[in-house]
Design a protein around this motif. Sequence first.
Motif, mmCIF file in Angstrom:
data_model
loop_
_atom_site.group_PDB
_atom_site.id
_atom_site.type_symbol
_atom_site.label_atom_id
_atom_site.label_comp_id
_atom_site.label_asym_id
_atom_site.label_seq_id
_atom_site.Cartn_x
_atom_site.Cartn_y
_atom_site.Cartn_z
ATOM 1 N N LEU A 25 -10.410 -3.371 11.109
ATOM 2 C CA LEU A 25 -9.026 -2.940 10.957
ATOM 3 C C LEU A 25 -8.132 -4.124 11.350
ATOM 4 N N ARG A 83 -5.020 -4.982 10.418
ATOM 5 C CA ARG A 83 -3.602 -4.765 10.682
ATOM 6 C C ARG A 83 -3.172 -3.368 10.244
ATOM 7 N N THR A 84 -2.014 -3.005 10.730
ATOM 8 C CA THR A 84 -1.376 -1.749 10.323
ATOM 9 C C THR A 84 0.063 -2.058 9.927
ATOM 10 N N ASP A 142 0.394 2.965 7.451
ATOM 11 C CA ASP A 142 -0.627 2.407 6.561
ATOM 12 C C ASP A 142 -1.600 1.562 7.372
ATOM 13 N N ILE A 143 -2.887 1.726 7.082
ATOM 14 C CA ILE A 143 -3.892 0.888 7.720
ATOM 15 C C ILE A 143 -4.523 -0.007 6.673
ATOM 16 N N HIS A 144 -4.882 -1.194 7.062
ATOM 17 C CA HIS A 144 -5.528 -2.157 6.171
ATOM 18 C C HIS A 144 -6.911 -2.416 6.746
#
Length: 59
Positions: free
Chosen positions: A8, A10-11, A15-17
Amino acid sequence: MGVSRCRLPRTDGLDIHVQGLDAVDGTPVLGIKPYLAEFGPQGPTDQPAWATEIMRDHY
């Protein structure tokens, strides 16, 4: 439904990436949980050599 480990990086708000998720792009993520080594298998694990071979270039 599957279970997969991923990073994970970044956020952005809600939204999460993720990176390295074993899913088709755009697949909904139903939930995320932290991975802690303490939740992993206790002691050594074994798997057949063929499993290592077929997964070698998977990610």
